[in-house]
Design a protein around this motif. Structure first.
Motif, PDB file in Angstrom:
ATOM      1  N   ARG A 271       0.165  -7.152  12.629  1.00 51.63           N
ATOM      2  CA  ARG A 271      -0.201  -6.465  13.865  1.00 51.63           C
ATOM      3  C   ARG A 271      -0.808  -5.095  13.570  1.00 51.63           C
ATOM      4  O   ARG A 271      -1.762  -4.675  14.237  1.00 51.63           O
ATOM      5  N   THR A 272      -0.260  -4.405  12.579  1.00 50.73           N
ATOM      6  CA  THR A 272      -0.814  -3.110  12.202  1.00 50.73           C
ATOM      7  C   THR A 272      -2.253  -3.250  11.731  1.00 50.73           C
ATOM      8  O   THR A 272      -3.139  -2.481  12.129  1.00 50.73           O
ATOM      9  N   LEU A 273      -2.516  -4.239  10.886  1.00 53.58           N
ATOM     10  CA  LEU A 273      -3.855  -4.440  10.355  1.00 53.58           C
ATOM     11  C   LEU A 273      -4.847  -4.827  11.440  1.00 53.58           C
ATOM     12  O   LEU A 273      -6.015  -4.408  11.419  1.00 53.58           O
ATOM     13  N   LEU A 274      -4.408  -5.609  12.429  1.00 54.74           N
ATOM     14  CA  LEU A 274      -5.318  -6.131  13.433  1.00 54.74           C
ATOM     15  C   LEU A 274      -5.433  -5.261  14.686  1.00 54.74           C
ATOM     16  O   LEU A 274      -6.506  -5.194  15.303  1.00 54.74           O
ATOM     17  N   LEU A 275      -4.327  -4.590  15.073  1.00 55.41           N
ATOM     18  CA  LEU A 275      -4.280  -3.996  16.412  1.00 55.41           C
ATOM     19  C   LEU A 275      -3.948  -2.507  16.456  1.00 55.41           C
ATOM     20  O   LEU A 275      -4.314  -1.837  17.429  1.00 55.41           O
ATOM     21  N   GLU A 276      -3.226  -1.988  15.479  1.00 52.77           N
ATOM     22  CA  GLU A 276      -2.722  -0.626  15.582  1.00 52.77           C
ATOM     23  C   GLU A 276      -3.726   0.401  15.076  1.00 52.77           C
ATOM     24  O   GLU A 276      -4.629   0.093  14.288  1.00 52.77           O
ATOM     25  N   LYS A 281      -0.946   4.916   7.481  1.00 53.51           N
ATOM     26  CA  LYS A 281       0.335   5.606   7.667  1.00 53.51           C
ATOM     27  C   LYS A 281       1.419   4.638   8.144  1.00 53.51           C
ATOM     28  O   LYS A 281       2.560   4.666   7.660  1.00 53.51           O
ATOM     29  N   ARG A 282       1.088   3.762   9.085  1.00 54.63           N
ATOM     30  CA  ARG A 282       2.076   2.798   9.575  1.00 54.63           C
ATOM     31  C   ARG A 282       2.522   1.861   8.456  1.00 54.63           C
ATOM     32  O   ARG A 282       3.706   1.547   8.338  1.00 54.63           O
ATOM     33  N   LEU A 283       1.578   1.393   7.643  1.00 54.59           N
ATOM     34  CA  LEU A 283       1.937   0.495   6.541  1.00 54.59           C
ATOM     35  C   LEU A 283       2.819   1.213   5.521  1.00 54.59           C
ATOM     36  O   LEU A 283       3.779   0.637   4.989  1.00 54.59           O
ATOM     37  N   GLN A 284       2.507   2.465   5.257  1.00 52.10           N
ATOM     38  CA  GLN A 284       3.331   3.247   4.340  1.00 52.10           C
ATOM     39  C   GLN A 284       4.753   3.387   4.880  1.00 52.10           C
ATOM     40  O   GLN A 284       5.735   3.233   4.143  1.00 52.10           O
ATOM     41  N   LEU A 285       4.868   3.647   6.173  1.00 52.53           N
ATOM     42  CA  LEU A 285       6.185   3.836   6.769  1.00 52.53           C
ATOM     43  C   LEU A 285       6.963   2.520   6.852  1.00 52.53           C
ATOM     44  O   LEU A 285       8.187   2.510   6.729  1.00 52.53           O
ATOM     45  N   LEU A 286       6.274   1.400   7.071  1.00 52.44           N
ATOM     46  CA  LEU A 286       6.950   0.102   7.029  1.00 52.44           C
ATOM     47  C   LEU A 286       7.562  -0.136   5.654  1.00 52.44           C
ATOM     48  O   LEU A 286       8.713  -0.580   5.533  1.00 52.44           O
ATOM     49  N   TYR A 287       6.797   0.156   4.618  1.00 55.55           N
ATOM     50  CA  TYR A 287       7.302  -0.022   3.247  1.00 55.55           C
ATOM     51  C   TYR A 287       8.498   0.888   2.980  1.00 55.55           C
ATOM     52  O   TYR A 287       9.543   0.450   2.468  1.00 55.55           O
TER      53      TYR A 287
END
Length: 314
Positions: A271-276, A281-287
């Motif tokens: 969802r982050t890759l497609l919509l956010e 930054k979001r991917l880093q925080l998910l990790y």
């Protein structure tokens, strides 16, 4: 015997919304409500000042630290239990007040023994499917079409739902069942629902009680379709995945399996890759959130500027 109700409202930089909600509550009171509580974090004091000016009988508590949604819920429940009330109606700043809805939920609460929580049906329009009839387990996505909900059954047993407008029994607190306040922000209602379930308390979705528009949504276009996703700050990515892992570590696979947590992480990445926005930054925080959950790191770890969504680590 009439069972008394405490209304407990969470606040954080939401003076105008809270004052408007209090105006509704005190203008159209419910006969079984004996006390109204507001727990604020780093508040300006305007809520207390307004209550005093209008002569509202309000218990206002202002924390000198940011309690987060989990800490605030835990504190509200504790304060409500100390009043001698038997039920606590928990409201967020974006809830609405409806005395008739509370009456319907109280009726459902009294229909069975050991009812630990009653939740209204949630109308998430404009998101589709728009309805939420409680949740029987944790799913990365939720939503029900109205025709799928049995209209001849006034209640349904569930595992959890949002704490916003939830009616909680205060009796479980005497059995040391409590909110995971160390989650700080996110899924504390899921954790508490699992705790109630493991303590053999029943939770019900009351189909004659409806709460509309709990979340703010932002439209996103994909493959010619308009999708509505929750409009959350960047730093939510960290707590959402971390807290799911912490809940799984605390309670095991009751309603929340490790497989489901992994699927939620994968879905969040997609969802982050497609919509956010702010994808990197979001991917880093998910990790980092997943790593923190695996390591058992709880509490408030990130500091943030809510206005621009920038996140830093202390």
């Amino acid at each position: 015997m009439t069972k008394s109700v405490a209304i407990a409202i969470s606040a954080f930089r939401s003076d105008a919304a809270i004052i408007s909600l209090l105006e509704e509550i005190f203008t159209s009171p419910h006969p079984e409500v004996t006390i109204v509580i507001v727990v604020d974090s780093l508040g300006s004091g305007k809520i207390a000042e307004t209550a005093a000016a209008k002569k509202w009988q309000l218990h206002y508590e202002n924390s000198n630290t940011n309690l987060g949604s989990a800490g605030n819920l835990a504190r509200r429940m504790k304060l409500a239990s100390e009043t001698g009330a038997e039920w606590c109606l928990c409201l967020n700043h974006d809830a609405s007040w409806d005395a008739a809805r509370l009456s319907a939920m109280l009726s459902a609460a009294r229909s069975r023994s050991r009812v630990g929580a009653v939740y209204p049906m949630l109308d998430h329009s404009p998101r589709g499917p728009r309805w939420e009839d409680g949740r029987r387990h944790f799913r990365p996505s939720s939503g029900t079409r109205l025709y799928e909900i049995p209209q001849d059954e006034p209640t349904a047993e569930v595992l959890w739902s949002s704490s916003n407008s939830a009616l909680y029994s205060l009796a479980p607190l005497a059995e040391n069942i409590s909110v995971m306040s160390d989650l700080w922000m996110g899924y504390e209602d899921l954790a508490y629902g699992i705790a109630l379930h493991q303590g053999n308390w029943i939770q019900l979705s009351c189909r004659s009680a409806v709460l509309t528009q709990v979340f703010d949504y932002v439209p996103r276009r994909m493959l010619g379709r308009t999708l509505h996703i929750p409009d959350k700050p960047v730093w939510y990515s960290y707590y959402n995945i971390r807290n799911l892992i912490l809940i799984w570590r605390q309670y095991g696979s009751t309603g929340l399996t490790l497989r489901t947590v992994c699927w939620k992480l994968l879905q969040s990445v997609i969802r982050t890759l497609l919509l956010e926005d702010n994808k990197l930054k979001r991917l880093q925080l998910l990790y980092l959130g997943a790593l923190a959950g695996i390591n058992g790191e709880d509490g408030r770890v990130l500091t943030h500027d809510q206005h621009v969504g920038n996140c830093t680590f202390p």
